[in-house]
Motif scaffolding. Structure first.
Motif, PDB file in Angstrom:
ATOM      1  N   PHE A 143     -61.204  36.560  95.605  1.00 38.12           N
ATOM      2  CA  PHE A 143     -61.624  37.387  94.479  1.00 38.12           C
ATOM      3  C   PHE A 143     -60.414  37.691  93.606  1.00 38.12           C
TER       4      PHE A 143
ATOM      5  N   GLN B 274     -59.273  40.752  90.998  1.00 41.15           N
ATOM      6  CA  GLN B 274     -59.574  42.059  90.428  1.00 41.15           C
ATOM      7  C   GLN B 274     -58.735  42.228  89.166  1.00 41.15           C
TER       8      GLN B 274
ATOM      9  N   TYR C 295     -65.884  30.399  96.991  1.00 42.49           N
ATOM     10  CA  TYR C 295     -66.469  30.498  98.319  1.00 42.49           C
ATOM     11  C   TYR C 295     -65.999  29.255  99.048  1.00 42.49           C
TER      12      TYR C 295
ATOM     13  N   GLN D 162     -63.836  33.975 101.045  1.00 36.78           N
ATOM     14  CA  GLN D 162     -63.934  34.054  99.590  1.00 36.78           C
ATOM     15  C   GLN D 162     -62.610  34.555  99.017  1.00 36.78           C
TER      16      GLN D 162
ATOM     17  N   LEU E 175     -64.008  43.216  90.157  1.00 39.62           N
ATOM     18  CA  LEU E 175     -63.784  42.141  91.129  1.00 39.62           C
ATOM     19  C   LEU E 175     -64.675  40.963  90.793  1.00 39.62           C
TER      20      LEU E 175
ATOM     21  N   PHE F 248     -57.665  39.012  96.079  1.00 40.02           N
ATOM     22  CA  PHE F 248     -58.076  39.359  97.436  1.00 40.02           C
ATOM     23  C   PHE F 248     -58.703  38.151  98.125  1.00 40.02           C
TER      24      PHE F 248
ATOM     25  N   ASN G  42     -67.189  32.699 109.327  1.00 49.00           N
ATOM     26  CA  ASN G  42     -68.312  31.943 108.772  1.00 49.00           C
ATOM     27  C   ASN G  42     -68.121  31.665 107.290  1.00 49.00           C
ATOM     28  N   ASN G  43     -67.287  32.449 106.663  1.00 50.61           N
ATOM     29  CA  ASN G  43     -67.242  32.448 105.215  1.00 50.61           C
ATOM     30  C   ASN G  43     -65.875  32.967 104.799  1.00 50.61           C
TER      31      ASN G  43
ATOM     32  N   TYR H 255     -67.682  50.176  99.402  1.00 51.53           N
ATOM     33  CA  TYR H 255     -66.304  50.030  99.853  1.00 51.53           C
ATOM     34  C   TYR H 255     -65.466  51.124  99.197  1.00 51.53           C
TER      35      TYR H 255
ATOM     36  N   THR I 264     -65.847  36.621 106.408  1.00 55.28           N
ATOM     37  CA  THR I 264     -67.050  37.118 107.075  1.00 55.28           C
ATOM     38  C   THR I 264     -67.093  36.547 108.479  1.00 55.28           C
TER      39      THR I 264
ATOM     40  N   ASN J  74     -71.376  39.284 109.553  1.00 51.67           N
ATOM     41  CA  ASN J  74     -71.648  39.009 108.141  1.00 51.67           C
ATOM     42  C   ASN J  74     -71.148  40.067 107.183  1.00 51.67           C
ATOM     43  N   ASN J  75     -70.260  40.920 107.624  1.00 48.78           N
ATOM     44  CA  ASN J  75     -69.634  41.846 106.699  1.00 48.78           C
ATOM     45  C   ASN J  75     -68.328  41.251 106.208  1.00 48.78           C
ATOM     46  N   LEU J  76     -67.991  41.553 104.969  1.00 48.00           N
ATOM     47  CA  LEU J  76     -66.750  41.056 104.395  1.00 48.00           C
ATOM     48  C   LEU J  76     -65.573  41.903 104.852  1.00 48.00           C
ATOM     49  N   PHE J  77     -64.537  41.267 105.369  1.00 45.22           N
ATOM     50  CA  PHE J  77     -63.287  41.944 105.699  1.00 45.22           C
ATOM     51  C   PHE J  77     -62.244  41.479 104.687  1.00 45.22           C
ATOM     52  N   PHE J  78     -61.644  42.444 103.999  1.00 50.89           N
ATOM     53  CA  PHE J  78     -60.705  42.126 102.936  1.00 50.89           C
ATOM     54  C   PHE J  78     -59.265  42.197 103.423  1.00 50.89           C
ATOM     55  N   GLY J  79     -58.418  41.355 102.846  1.00 48.75           N
ATOM     56  CA  GLY J  79     -56.990  41.527 102.999  1.00 48.75           C
ATOM     57  C   GLY J  79     -56.493  42.622 102.070  1.00 48.75           C
TER      58      GLY J  79
ATOM     59  N   LEU K  29     -59.742  46.658 100.517  1.00 47.12           N
ATOM     60  CA  LEU K  29     -61.075  47.251 100.477  1.00 47.12           C
ATOM     61  C   LEU K  29     -61.577  47.428 101.903  1.00 47.12           C
TER      62      LEU K  29
ATOM     63  N   PHE L 201     -69.761  42.711  92.430  1.00 47.47           N
ATOM     64  CA  PHE L 201     -69.222  44.064  92.520  1.00 47.47           C
ATOM     65  C   PHE L 201     -69.450  44.833  91.223  1.00 47.47           C
TER      66      PHE L 201
END
Lengths: 113, 108
Positions: free
Chosen positions: B35, B37, B48, B33, B43, B86, B30-31, A35, B90, B94-99, A43, A104
């Motif tokens: 986080f 930082q 979950y 999370q 991070l 953050f 699907n998911n 990322y 997903t 299955n890729n993580l998309f972040f805010g 990210l 990470f």
């Protein structure tokens, strides 16, 4: 605990240089991700890999390539660094494709001058 | 990809205060999370939580998947809570998309 290690904390490179960012994880995770983090943008996924020698493009792959020759190592390559690639780069790994647990690294802050 | 919006973008709290961080997402997921930082860039996964409510010490989170939002509650905030929070989701791929994150500063 899973450890994800990024080889450099800070890097300064010149425009046009070829840059390698290395990431190593020590818990036999299948999945690895790169990322970049920029202020106000969160990210964004560059590339990811679900297996050795396998790679898939993320949302912003332009200007980058990756290499995964061994399960534990995932390298991000900037073929010809440009100033707009100045950013914080974060590597992550997870155990399974639908894993809930992402770990990470501490990040590499790259400055291209 | 899935759009993830977080609010507020910045938050300053006095130590001991409570706060609520919000995450809205544009599609079924699907998911989800949360986080944290820390100021050194690390991070750490907090929760979950694709649906329902979970608690971990002074932190708790609730996701209402049908309404496409999640809330992170921080009670009795401490200076060590400072950093960026953050939300990441997903979808099918299955890729993580972040805010874009909420930057929290807790002052003593």
């Amino acid at each position: 605990d899973v450890k994800v290690t990024q080889s450099s904390r800070y890097l300064v490179k010149r425009t046009g240089e070829k840059v390698f960012l290395e990431c190593v994880q020590d818990m036999d995770h299948e999945n690895m991700f790169w990322y970049r983090q920029d202020p106000g943008l969160g990210l964004r996924l560059i590339y990811f890999s679900y297996d050795v020698k396998m790679k898939e493009k993320g949302d912003i792959p332009e200007g980058y390539s990756v290499s995964r020759e061994k399960k534990e190592r995932f390298s991000l390559i900037l073929e010809s660094a440009s100033t707009n690639q100045t950013s914080m780069y974060l590597c992550a790994s997870s155990l399974q494709r639908r894993s809930r647990g992402y770990t990470f690294g501490s990040g590499t802050r790259l400055t291209v001058v | 990809g899935i759009q993830v919006e977080q609010s507020p973008p910045d938050l300053i709290l006095q130590e001991g205060a409570n706060s609520t961080l919000r995450c809205n997402f544009s599609d079924s997921v699907n998911n989800l999370q949360w986080f944290h930082q820390n100021p050194w860039g690390q991070l750490i996964n907090l929760f979950y939580i694709p649906s329902g409510t979970k608690q971990n010490g002074r932190l708790s989170a609730t996701t209402v998947a049908t309404e496409r939002y999640s809330l992170l509650y921080i009670s009795s905030s401490q200076t060590t809570d400072s950093g960026v929070y953050f939300c990441a989701v997903t979808g099918e791929a299955n890729n993580l998309f972040f805010g874009t994150g909420t930057r929290l500063t807790v002052i003593p």
